[in-house]
Design a protein around this motif. Structure first.
Motif, mmCIF file in Angstrom:
data_model
loop_
_atom_site.group_PDB
_atom_site.id
_atom_site.type_symbol
_atom_site.label_atom_id
_atom_site.label_comp_id
_atom_site.label_asym_id
_atom_site.label_seq_id
_atom_site.Cartn_x
_atom_site.Cartn_y
_atom_site.Cartn_z
ATOM 1 N N ASN A 1 42.927 82.356 41.015
ATOM 2 C CA ASN A 1 43.876 82.077 42.100
ATOM 3 C C ASN A 1 44.961 83.144 42.221
ATOM 4 O O ASN A 1 45.903 82.980 42.994
ATOM 5 N N ASN B 1 47.286 70.217 42.180
ATOM 6 C CA ASN B 1 46.543 70.895 43.234
ATOM 7 C C ASN B 1 47.113 70.686 44.640
ATOM 8 O O ASN B 1 46.491 71.042 45.628
ATOM 9 N N ARG C 1 48.901 76.615 45.461
ATOM 10 C CA ARG C 1 48.744 75.210 45.099
ATOM 11 C C ARG C 1 49.422 74.940 43.776
ATOM 12 O O ARG C 1 49.519 75.821 42.931
#
Length: 178
Positions: free
Chosen positions: A63, A129, A124
């Motif tokens: 991410n 999340n 996120r």
């Protein structure tokens, strides 16, 4: 906002130089409410500073983000409304500063803060999340200043887990026009 000093820290770190300006080792929280500026060098009203928890900073290469986490044991009543990363236990260089809606705390509370430095358009919460921010063509179309990820009571005391984020790119520097 990653402040000017923070940008200089990043520049030195990219050359492998970890001694010129240091690197973030502590997180600080405060009660300041003045908006962030690129020239900030300290929190407006710092009340606590703590080292990162074991295992942090955590790098997430999927991410494209780095998460910093610290715990704060509260010993008085405050309205916590600002946060930053620092290179030393006292003083040192401030990497970033973020202000947000006040979180009232009292003696006996524990605050856990995450600061996420992200290199992606979508950010996120690393714990639940939840979408915290999304950018399209350099403009944030959705964003939370802070996210209370969890809240639990332990007798008269509370444990509050808060997540804030920063983007690695500067929001003050628009794309060049041709």
């Amino acid at each position: 906002m990653i402040v000017n000093v923070g940008k200089n820290i990043q520049a030195y770190l990219l050359t492998g130089n970890t001694t010129a300006m240091g690197f973030p080792t502590r997180m600080a929280i405060g009660t300041g409410t003045t908006a962030e500026t690129l020239n900030d060098t300290a929190l407006q009203n710092e009340v606590y500073r703590a080292p990162f928890l074991s295992g942090f900073p955590a790098v997430d290469t999927v991410n494209h983000r780095v998460t910093y986490r610290s715990d704060f044991s509260i010993t008085a009543s405050y309205n916590i409304s600002e946060i930053g990363l620092f290179t030393a236990a006292t003083g040192g260089n401030m990497f970033n500063r973020k202000t947000f809606g006040a979180i009232p705390v009292q003696n006996g509370d524990t605050l856990t803060f995450d600061i996420i430095i992200s290199y992606c358009r979508a950010i996120r919460c690393p714990n639940c999340n939840k979408l915290l921010s999304f950018r399209v063509f350099g403009k944030e179309v959705f964003g939370l200043r802070r996210h209370i990820c969890s809240y639990r009571r332990e007798g008269d005391n509370r444990h509050i887990h808060v997540v804030v984020y920063e983007r690695a790119e500067s929001r003050d520097e628009p794309w060049p026009r041709r």
